[in-house]
Design an enzyme around this catalytic site. Structure first.
Site, PDB file in Angstrom:
ATOM      1  N   LYS A 235      -9.519   4.374   0.234  1.00 40.76           N
ATOM      2  CA  LYS A 235     -10.966   4.301   0.473  1.00 40.76           C
ATOM      3  C   LYS A 235     -11.884   4.966  -0.364  1.00 40.76           C
ATOM      4  O   LYS A 235     -13.213   4.577  -1.068  1.00 40.76           O
ATOM      5  CB  LYS A 235     -11.328   4.590   2.237  1.00 40.76           C
ATOM      6  CG  LYS A 235     -10.985   3.655   3.090  1.00 40.76           C
ATOM      7  CD  LYS A 235     -12.098   2.299   3.332  1.00 40.76           C
ATOM      8  CE  LYS A 235     -11.188   1.886   4.402  1.00 40.76           C
ATOM      9  NZ  LYS A 235     -12.251   0.584   4.386  1.00 40.76           N
TER      10      LYS A 235
ATOM     11  N   LEU B 230     -15.790  -4.894  14.284  1.00 41.44           N
ATOM     12  CA  LEU B 230     -16.257  -4.554  12.785  1.00 41.44           C
ATOM     13  C   LEU B 230     -16.844  -6.042  12.523  1.00 41.44           C
ATOM     14  O   LEU B 230     -18.268  -6.487  12.288  1.00 41.44           O
ATOM     15  CB  LEU B 230     -16.163  -3.706  12.006  1.00 41.44           C
ATOM     16  CG  LEU B 230     -17.307  -3.371  11.123  1.00 41.44           C
ATOM     17  CD1 LEU B 230     -18.353  -2.261  11.700  1.00 41.44           C
ATOM     18  CD2 LEU B 230     -17.121  -2.329   9.578  1.00 41.44           C
TER      19      LEU B 230
ATOM     20  N   TYR C 226      -4.188   5.822   3.621  1.00 40.83           N
ATOM     21  CA  TYR C 226      -5.712   4.771   4.032  1.00 40.83           C
ATOM     22  C   TYR C 226      -6.810   5.302   4.253  1.00 40.83           C
ATOM     23  O   TYR C 226      -7.732   4.294   2.937  1.00 40.83           O
ATOM     24  CB  TYR C 226      -5.409   4.550   5.647  1.00 40.83           C
ATOM     25  CG  TYR C 226      -7.467   4.124   6.396  1.00 40.83           C
ATOM     26  CD1 TYR C 226      -7.507   2.942   6.615  1.00 40.83           C
ATOM     27  CD2 TYR C 226      -8.229   5.158   6.529  1.00 40.83           C
ATOM     28  CE1 TYR C 226      -8.703   2.491   6.528  1.00 40.83           C
ATOM     29  CE2 TYR C 226      -9.021   4.422   7.181  1.00 40.83           C
ATOM     30  CZ  TYR C 226      -9.355   3.623   7.001  1.00 40.83           C
ATOM     31  OH  TYR C 226     -10.863   2.824   7.717  1.00 40.83           O
TER      32      TYR C 226
ATOM     33  N   THR D 290     -12.122 -15.228   8.242  1.00 37.99           N
ATOM     34  CA  THR D 290     -10.792 -14.906   7.449  1.00 37.99           C
ATOM     35  C   THR D 290     -10.008 -14.584   8.460  1.00 37.99           C
ATOM     36  O   THR D 290     -10.321 -13.479   9.508  1.00 37.99           O
ATOM     37  CB  THR D 290     -11.181 -13.825   6.176  1.00 37.99           C
ATOM     38  OG1 THR D 290     -10.745 -13.042   6.837  1.00 37.99           O
ATOM     39  CG2 THR D 290     -12.078 -15.000   5.460  1.00 37.99           C
TER      40      THR D 290
ATOM     41  N   ARG E  42      -6.518 -15.970  16.219  1.00 47.32           N
ATOM     42  CA  ARG E  42      -7.631 -15.063  15.568  1.00 47.32           C
ATOM     43  C   ARG E  42      -9.012 -16.286  15.475  1.00 47.32           C
ATOM     44  O   ARG E  42      -9.415 -15.604  15.422  1.00 47.32           O
ATOM     45  CB  ARG E  42      -7.911 -13.822  14.648  1.00 47.32           C
ATOM     46  CG  ARG E  42      -6.074 -13.317  15.620  1.00 47.32           C
ATOM     47  CD  ARG E  42      -6.684 -11.944  15.208  1.00 47.32           C
ATOM     48  NE  ARG E  42      -5.002 -11.688  15.604  1.00 47.32           N
ATOM     49  CZ  ARG E  42      -3.837 -10.301  14.928  1.00 47.32           C
ATOM     50  NH1 ARG E  42      -3.954 -10.337  13.989  1.00 47.32           N
ATOM     51  NH2 ARG E  42      -3.118  -9.798  15.043  1.00 47.32           N
TER      52      ARG E  42
ATOM     53  N   SER F  47     -12.028   0.465  17.641  1.00 47.35           N
ATOM     54  CA  SER F  47     -11.196  -0.235  17.055  1.00 47.35           C
ATOM     55  C   SER F  47      -9.271  -0.514  17.319  1.00 47.35           C
ATOM     56  O   SER F  47      -8.504   0.403  18.003  1.00 47.35           O
ATOM     57  CB  SER F  47     -11.183  -0.037  15.575  1.00 47.35           C
ATOM     58  OG  SER F  47      -9.843  -0.016  14.654  1.00 47.35           O
TER      59      SER F  47
ATOM     60  N   SER G 211     -16.539   0.925   3.366  1.00 49.07           N
ATOM     61  CA  SER G 211     -15.598   1.875   3.571  1.00 49.07           C
ATOM     62  C   SER G 211     -15.493   3.243   4.029  1.00 49.07           C
ATOM     63  O   SER G 211     -15.657   1.973   5.741  1.00 49.07           O
ATOM     64  CB  SER G 211     -16.067   2.574   2.154  1.00 49.07           C
ATOM     65  OG  SER G 211     -15.390   3.834   1.712  1.00 49.07           O
TER      66      SER G 211
HETATM   67  N1  LIG Z   1     -13.073   2.509  13.197  1.00 55.55           N
HETATM   68  C1  LIG Z   1     -13.504   3.274  12.759  1.00 55.55           C
HETATM   69  O1  LIG Z   1     -13.854   4.020  13.759  1.00 55.55           O
HETATM   70  C2  LIG Z   1     -13.352   2.897  10.737  1.00 55.55           C
HETATM   71  C3  LIG Z   1     -13.676   3.721  10.275  1.00 55.55           C
HETATM   72  C4  LIG Z   1     -14.348   3.584   9.395  1.00 55.55           C
HETATM   73  C5  LIG Z   1     -14.213   2.826   9.085  1.00 55.55           C
HETATM   74  N2  LIG Z   1     -13.790   1.372   9.259  1.00 55.55           N
HETATM   75  C6  LIG Z   1     -13.303   0.598   8.674  1.00 55.55           C
HETATM   76  O2  LIG Z   1     -14.023  -0.796   9.326  1.00 55.55           O
HETATM   77  C7  LIG Z   1     -13.332  -1.980   8.983  1.00 55.55           C
HETATM   78  C8  LIG Z   1     -12.677  -2.643  10.011  1.00 55.55           C
HETATM   79  O3  LIG Z   1     -11.929  -1.825  10.811  1.00 55.55           O
HETATM   80  P1  LIG Z   1     -12.017  -2.016  12.301  1.00 55.55           P
HETATM   81  O4  LIG Z   1     -11.246  -0.611  12.810  1.00 55.55           O
HETATM   82  O5  LIG Z   1     -12.256  -2.713  12.751  1.00 55.55           O
HETATM   83  O6  LIG Z   1     -10.116  -2.635  12.136  1.00 55.55           O
HETATM   84  P2  LIG Z   1      -8.799  -3.647  12.608  1.00 55.55           P
HETATM   85  O7  LIG Z   1      -9.176  -3.543  14.467  1.00 55.55           O
HETATM   86  O8  LIG Z   1      -8.347  -2.898  11.781  1.00 55.55           O
HETATM   87  O9  LIG Z   1      -9.036  -4.670  12.017  1.00 55.55           O
HETATM   88  C9  LIG Z   1      -8.684  -4.448  10.766  1.00 55.55           C
HETATM   89  C10 LIG Z   1      -8.524  -6.330  10.470  1.00 55.55           C
HETATM   90  O10 LIG Z   1      -8.620  -6.329   8.906  1.00 55.55           O
HETATM   91  C11 LIG Z   1      -7.741  -7.934   8.786  1.00 55.55           C
HETATM   92  N3  LIG Z   1      -6.555  -7.596   8.714  1.00 55.55           N
HETATM   93  C12 LIG Z   1      -5.856  -6.279   8.016  1.00 55.55           C
HETATM   94  N4  LIG Z   1      -4.823  -6.542   7.546  1.00 55.55           N
HETATM   95  C13 LIG Z   1      -4.918  -7.344   6.475  1.00 55.55           C
HETATM   96  C14 LIG Z   1      -4.252  -7.723   5.405  1.00 55.55           C
HETATM   97  N5  LIG Z   1      -3.451  -7.264   5.045  1.00 55.55           N
HETATM   98  N6  LIG Z   1      -4.313  -9.137   4.974  1.00 55.55           N
HETATM   99  C15 LIG Z   1      -5.505 -10.127   5.274  1.00 55.55           C
HETATM  100  N7  LIG Z   1      -6.584  -9.002   6.606  1.00 55.55           N
HETATM  101  C16 LIG Z   1      -6.159  -8.202   6.978  1.00 55.55           C
HETATM  102  C17 LIG Z   1      -7.286  -8.202  10.356  1.00 55.55           C
HETATM  103  O11 LIG Z   1      -7.166  -9.117  10.369  1.00 55.55           O
HETATM  104  P3  LIG Z   1      -6.504 -10.422  11.035  1.00 55.55           P
HETATM  105  O12 LIG Z   1      -5.033  -9.416  12.136  1.00 55.55           O
HETATM  106  O13 LIG Z   1      -6.969 -11.674  11.924  1.00 55.55           O
HETATM  107  O14 LIG Z   1      -5.326 -10.997  10.156  1.00 55.55           O
HETATM  108  C18 LIG Z   1      -8.299  -7.332  11.463  1.00 55.55           C
HETATM  109  O15 LIG Z   1      -9.542  -8.267  10.737  1.00 55.55           O
HETATM  110  C19 LIG Z   1     -12.117  -1.281   8.043  1.00 55.55           C
HETATM  111  O16 LIG Z   1     -12.233  -2.188   6.575  1.00 55.55           O
HETATM  112  C20 LIG Z   1     -12.349   0.225   8.031  1.00 55.55           C
HETATM  113  O17 LIG Z   1     -11.192   0.558   7.073  1.00 55.55           O
HETATM  114  C21 LIG Z   1     -13.576   1.572  10.412  1.00 55.55           C
END
Ligand SMILES: NC(=O)c1ccc[n+]([C@@H]2O[C@H](COP(=O)([O-])OP(=O)(O)OC[C@H]3O[C@@H](n4cnc5c(N)ncnc54)[C@H](OP(=O)(O)O)[C@@H]3O)[C@@H](O)[C@H]2O)c1
Length: 345
Positions: free
Chosen positions: A203, A14, A199, A37, A43, A234, A176
């Site tokens: 949210k 995302l 988690y 960031t 990364r 993801s 969210s």
């Molecule tokens: N995937 C879905 O279907 C879905 C659905 C609803 C909402 N979301 C939301 O969409 C957003 C992105 O999701 P995603 O699935 O693309 O993410 P993801 O692949 O799980 O990646 C998480 C990102 O957050 C960063 N991160 C995780 N823990 C961290 C910490 N403690 N401090 C700083 N950075 C941290 C990681 O950065 P580094 O590893 O580079 O440090 C990574 O870039 C999130 O807010 C998630 O809750 C996703």
């Protein structure tokens, strides 16, 4: 003057797509600095390469610059350091996307997953209950880890950055989830330590925190919006899958979309639609009382769903504000002498 956009968790599916779409949506003549960031430097490098590649395919004449901040939102000293870095380098921030998030997953309950998928496949891949989450996990700061990573950490950074946000008439966009229903948050456990769905609870906290704070930010010229990306591929979840279960899950996502689920965006690009739209649309066309969700038609065409009915009572918001403000003030005191702003000129 170059605009400044901070995207937390830039290297996520995302996060990258927020950067791509932002570059597509802002005027092509506008200069912009994207602040990437991550918790790790490799990364950061990957992100910059990918965003640069996307930028080179656009016919923009505005200059694209990059900067980066290494920040771990589960570590208050790291957050303070990120604040010092940003405030030393910039005097304004125009866009701030609160995208980084984590859960404390411990695998998948395969029996539960099979039952949910057999009984109601669309529901099983929209509101899954089979992701196993560890309970009671604290950060080294002694805070609920998921609470700190997803809500309090970003909130604290935004609080410290307030002067830069005011200067940039910043648009803050919180990411969210559709999984943020009130059932996931016990108001007596705001740090989510007793929750087996921390988690989702985090949210719900994001939703409540947004509703509780956007009006006071607005008075200072800062716009804040609440969004969610629907469902897309993801790393956080798919790392628990092998090649068979990955493609199995992906086919159920497409099947759910075919059956009419608007939330199965699948692609990170479509998932970023509502998020970037809030940052780049005329504020007269937006409403901070609405939660904007990225959606997709059966044929895969993207659109945005506005949800006006996210529950948020005065009582809940009052409780959240006082908890967050007290914790923020406590950390202001704790961090006062922890690290010096050695970067100050
Ligand atoms: N995937 C879905 O279907 C879905 C659905 C609803 C909402 N979301 C939301 O969409 C957003 C992105 O999701 P995603 O699935 O693309 O993410 P993801 O692949 O799980 O990646 C998480 C990102 O957050 C960063 N991160 C995780 N823990 C961290 C910490 N403690 N401090 C700083 N950075 C941290 C990681 O950065 P580094 O590893 O580079 O440090 C990574 O870039 C999130 O807010 C998630 O809750 C996703």
């Amino acid at each position: 003057m170059s605009k400044v956009a901070v995207i937390t968790g830039t290297n996520s599916n995302l996060g990258l797509n927020i950067a791509y779409r932002l570059l597509e949506k802002i005027p092509f003549s506008e200069d912009i600095t994207i602040v990437v960031t991550s918790r790790t430097l490799p990364r950061v490098r990957e992100c910059i390469e990918l965003i640069n590649k996307h930028h080179s395919q656009l016919e923009r004449v505005g200059v694209l610059n990059f900067d980066y901040v290494l920040v771990d939102f589960t570590d208050m000293v790291s957050i303070l350091d990120a604040y010092y870095t940003l405030s030393k380098k910039f005097n304004r921030i125009d866009y701030f996307f609160v995208n980084a998030a984590q859960g404390v997953y411990d695998g998948i309950d395969w029996i539960g997953a099979t039952k949910e998928i057999m009984t109601s496949p669309v529901e099983a891949v929209t509101h899954p209950h089979y992701k196993i989450q560890k309970m009671g996990v604290k950060s080294s700061d002694g805070l609920g880890l998921v609470f700190q990573a997803n809500v309090f950490g970003p909130y604290y950074l935004l609080h410290k950055l307030k002067p830069l946000l005011v200067k940039g008439n910043c648009k803050i966009v919180w990411v969210s989830s559709i999984m943020s229903s009130p059932e996931y948050l016990d108001l007596n456990d705001l740090e989510l330590l007793e929750s087996d769905a921390s988690y989702e609870g985090s949210k719900r906290l994001v939703d409540l925190l947004h509703f509780a704070t956007y009006k006071s930010l607005e008075k200072e010229g800062i716009e804040q919006y609440l969004t969610h990306p629907g469902i897309f591929t993801s790393n956080s979840f798919f790392k628990f899958l092998n090649v068979f279960t990955y493609f199995g899950m992906l086919s159920i996502f497409y099947f759910a979309r075919f059956l009419g689920s608007p939330w199965h965006n699948i692609s990170g690009y479509k998932a970023a639609n509502a998020v970037v739209n809030c940052a780049t649309s005329d504020s007269k066309l937006l409403d901070s009382e609405i939660k904007y969700g990225s959606a997709t038609t059966r044929a895969g065409n993207e659109y945005i769903i506005s949800d006006k009915v996210i529950e948020h009572s005065e009582e809940e918001m009052g409780l959240i504000v006082s908890y967050f403000e007290k914790l923020r003030d406590d950390w202001d005191v704790k961090l006062k002498n922890q690290i010096k702003n050695t970067r100050q000129s």
